[in-house]
Each structure stands twice: as structure tokens, then as C-alpha cells.
Design a protein around this motif. Structure first.
Motif, PDB file in Angstrom:
ATOM      1  N   LEU A   1     -10.463  -1.927  15.537  1.00  0.00           N
ATOM      2  CA  LEU A   1      -9.815  -3.223  15.705  1.00  0.00           C
ATOM      3  C   LEU A   1      -9.291  -3.688  14.352  1.00  0.00           C
ATOM      4  O   LEU A   1     -10.032  -3.650  13.362  1.00  0.00           O
ATOM      5  N   ILE A   2      -8.047  -4.117  14.328  1.00  0.00           N
ATOM      6  CA  ILE A   2      -7.464  -4.714  13.128  1.00  0.00           C
ATOM      7  C   ILE A   2      -7.234  -6.188  13.421  1.00  0.00           C
ATOM      8  O   ILE A   2      -6.494  -6.533  14.339  1.00  0.00           O
ATOM      9  N   ALA A   3      -7.896  -7.050  12.645  1.00  0.00           N
ATOM     10  CA  ALA A   3      -7.716  -8.498  12.761  1.00  0.00           C
ATOM     11  C   ALA A   3      -7.071  -8.977  11.465  1.00  0.00           C
ATOM     12  O   ALA A   3      -7.745  -9.151  10.444  1.00  0.00           O
ATOM     13  N   GLU A   4      -5.761  -9.130  11.503  1.00  0.00           N
ATOM     14  CA  GLU A   4      -4.962  -9.464  10.319  1.00  0.00           C
ATOM     15  C   GLU A   4      -3.745 -10.265  10.773  1.00  0.00           C
ATOM     16  O   GLU A   4      -3.044  -9.832  11.688  1.00  0.00           O
TER      17      GLU A   4
ATOM     18  N   ASP B   1      -7.865   4.066  -0.121  1.00  0.00           N
ATOM     19  CA  ASP B   1      -9.057   3.254  -0.357  1.00  0.00           C
ATOM     20  C   ASP B   1      -9.576   2.647   0.938  1.00  0.00           C
ATOM     21  O   ASP B   1     -10.780   2.619   1.193  1.00  0.00           O
ATOM     22  N   LEU B   2      -8.662   2.151   1.759  1.00  0.00           N
ATOM     23  CA  LEU B   2      -9.054   1.517   3.018  1.00  0.00           C
ATOM     24  C   LEU B   2      -9.603   2.558   4.012  1.00  0.00           C
ATOM     25  O   LEU B   2     -10.630   2.306   4.654  1.00  0.00           O
ATOM     26  N   VAL B   3      -8.960   3.697   4.112  1.00  0.00           N
ATOM     27  CA  VAL B   3      -9.442   4.759   5.005  1.00  0.00           C
ATOM     28  C   VAL B   3     -10.822   5.235   4.532  1.00  0.00           C
ATOM     29  O   VAL B   3     -11.743   5.415   5.347  1.00  0.00           O
ATOM     30  N   ASP B   4     -10.987   5.427   3.229  1.00  0.00           N
ATOM     31  CA  ASP B   4     -12.284   5.864   2.697  1.00  0.00           C
ATOM     32  C   ASP B   4     -13.376   4.841   2.988  1.00  0.00           C
ATOM     33  O   ASP B   4     -14.492   5.213   3.369  1.00  0.00           O
ATOM     34  N   ALA B   5     -13.063   3.553   2.831  1.00  0.00           N
ATOM     35  CA  ALA B   5     -14.051   2.505   3.115  1.00  0.00           C
ATOM     36  C   ALA B   5     -14.427   2.503   4.580  1.00  0.00           C
ATOM     37  O   ALA B   5     -15.609   2.388   4.943  1.00  0.00           O
ATOM     38  N   ALA B   6     -13.436   2.648   5.468  1.00  0.00           N
ATOM     39  CA  ALA B   6     -13.709   2.687   6.909  1.00  0.00           C
ATOM     40  C   ALA B   6     -14.568   3.892   7.260  1.00  0.00           C
ATOM     41  O   ALA B   6     -15.526   3.776   8.030  1.00  0.00           O
ATOM     42  N   ALA B   7     -14.252   5.047   6.691  1.00  0.00           N
ATOM     43  CA  ALA B   7     -15.035   6.259   6.963  1.00  0.00           C
ATOM     44  C   ALA B   7     -16.479   6.094   6.481  1.00  0.00           C
ATOM     45  O   ALA B   7     -17.414   6.516   7.163  1.00  0.00           O
TER      46      ALA B   7
ATOM     47  N   ILE C   1      -1.964  -1.230   7.589  1.00  0.00           N
ATOM     48  CA  ILE C   1      -3.325  -0.798   7.928  1.00  0.00           C
ATOM     49  C   ILE C   1      -3.278   0.111   9.147  1.00  0.00           C
ATOM     50  O   ILE C   1      -3.918   1.176   9.178  1.00  0.00           O
ATOM     51  N   GLU C   2      -2.535  -0.301  10.152  1.00  0.00           N
ATOM     52  CA  GLU C   2      -2.416   0.488  11.367  1.00  0.00           C
ATOM     53  C   GLU C   2      -1.895   1.893  11.061  1.00  0.00           C
ATOM     54  O   GLU C   2      -2.430   2.892  11.544  1.00  0.00           O
ATOM     55  N   ALA C   3      -0.853   1.981  10.239  1.00  0.00           N
ATOM     56  CA  ALA C   3      -0.282   3.283   9.885  1.00  0.00           C
ATOM     57  C   ALA C   3      -1.297   4.152   9.152  1.00  0.00           C
ATOM     58  O   ALA C   3      -1.427   5.347   9.440  1.00  0.00           O
ATOM     59  N   ALA C   4      -2.037   3.554   8.236  1.00  0.00           N
ATOM     60  CA  ALA C   4      -3.043   4.311   7.480  1.00  0.00           C
ATOM     61  C   ALA C   4      -4.103   4.883   8.405  1.00  0.00           C
ATOM     62  O   ALA C   4      -4.473   6.067   8.300  1.00  0.00           O
TER      63      ALA C   4
ATOM     64  N   MET D   1       0.829  -1.187   0.000  1.00  0.00           N
ATOM     65  CA  MET D   1       0.000   0.000   0.000  1.00  0.00           C
ATOM     66  C   MET D   1       0.869   1.243   0.000  1.00  0.00           C
ATOM     67  O   MET D   1       1.889   1.276   0.661  1.00  0.00           O
ATOM     68  N   GLU D   2       0.412   2.226  -0.704  1.00  0.00           N
ATOM     69  CA  GLU D   2       1.102   3.515  -0.731  1.00  0.00           C
ATOM     70  C   GLU D   2       0.740   4.296   0.527  1.00  0.00           C
ATOM     71  O   GLU D   2      -0.411   4.367   0.923  1.00  0.00           O
ATOM     72  N   ARG D   3       1.735   4.873   1.183  1.00  0.00           N
ATOM     73  CA  ARG D   3       1.506   5.606   2.438  1.00  0.00           C
ATOM     74  C   ARG D   3       0.895   6.976   2.165  1.00  0.00           C
ATOM     75  O   ARG D   3       1.303   7.673   1.256  1.00  0.00           O
ATOM     76  N   ILE D   4      -0.086   7.347   2.970  1.00  0.00           N
ATOM     77  CA  ILE D   4      -0.748   8.637   2.826  1.00  0.00           C
ATOM     78  C   ILE D   4      -0.647   9.408   4.123  1.00  0.00           C
ATOM     79  O   ILE D   4      -0.433   8.845   5.180  1.00  0.00           O
TER      80      ILE D   4
END
Length: 128
Positions: A17-20, A117-123, A29-32, A1-4
Motif C-alpha cells: 500500500l502506498i499512502a502518499e 534506498d526505498l526498495v531496500d528499506a521495504a525489503a 514510489i509505485e514505479a520503484a 528519485m533516480e529510476r532503477i
């Protein structure tokens, strides 16, 4: 993943919660999510640790891989549903048939995805 670096802090104040079970993916994921303002629970790499976190932690959202080792996260998604905690799947696998039935309508983000993409989906899930 590209860092943002998310200037808008889309996830400010959320406890996620991150289950990975893949450590590099979990750390990404945690960093994002931290960059987007979230507090992180985990990452949880085993079914037992994920279930324990869902039982004991105040959570806003959970991000689940379909599998943690050989086990599916079906029991985790069931418990999240019982507690009224929204979740999404971040996975490279198809949900097993029973999980598809139970989690009909759940947001699924396919691996690999960008951090944005992951942050947008979570939001989006949090806003629903």
C-alpha cells in the motif's frame, strides 16, 4: 528519485500500500516497487482511501507519508498495527509526538531518497 531496474526483484510477490498525497512522489514510489516485483495498492492520497485499503486489502507492507493533506496517518498506522501489517514511513516531516510513541522503532526513510534506498528499506521491513 533516480529510476532503477532491480534485477533481483527484491519485493517479488509483496502487496504494498502506498499512502502518499503528492502524485509525482506516489508515482515514483509505485514505479520503484513495481520494478522490484511488488503489486501495488493505491496510491492512496486521502486518509479515507488509505483506511479503506487497509480494511479491505490483503497487504504485505504499507508505505506511509506522515500527512495526507491536513490529516496525519496515525489512524492508518494504528489499524496496520492492529492487523499485524508492517509499515514504514517515507516522509519529509517529523512524526508528531503521539505517533513517535506509538510507532517507536518504525523505519523512517527521509525524503528525498533514491528508489533503491526505498526498495531496500521495504525489503528490510518485510524480512524482519
Amino acid at each position: 528519485m533516480e529510476r532503477i531496474a532491480d534485477e533481483n526483484q527484491l519485493l517479488c510477490g509483496a502487496r504494498i500500500l502506498i499512502a502518499e498525497d503528492e502524485i509525482l512522489i506516489a508515482l515514483d514510489i509505485e514505479a520503484a516497487f513495481r520494478d522490484a516485483g511488488a503489486d501495488i495498492v493505491g496510491p492512496c492520497a486521502t486518509l479515507g482511501s488509505a483506511l479503506d485499503a487497509v480494511r479491505k486489502e490483503a497487504l504485505s507492507l504499507a508505505v506511509l507519508d506522515v500527512r495526507l493533506g491536513a490529516a496525519t496517518t496515525e489512524e492508518v498506522s494504528d489499524l496496520l498495527s492492529e492487523r499485524g501489517i508492517p509499515f514504514l514511513f517515507y516522509t519529509g516531516q517529523t512524526l508528531p509526538a503521539e505517533m513517535q510513541r506509538k510507532c517507536d522503532g518504525a523505519v523512517i526513510v527521509d525524503k528525498p531518497a533514491t528508489q533503491q534506498d526505498l526498495v531496500d528499506a521495504a525489503a528490510k521491513v518485510l524480512a524482519a
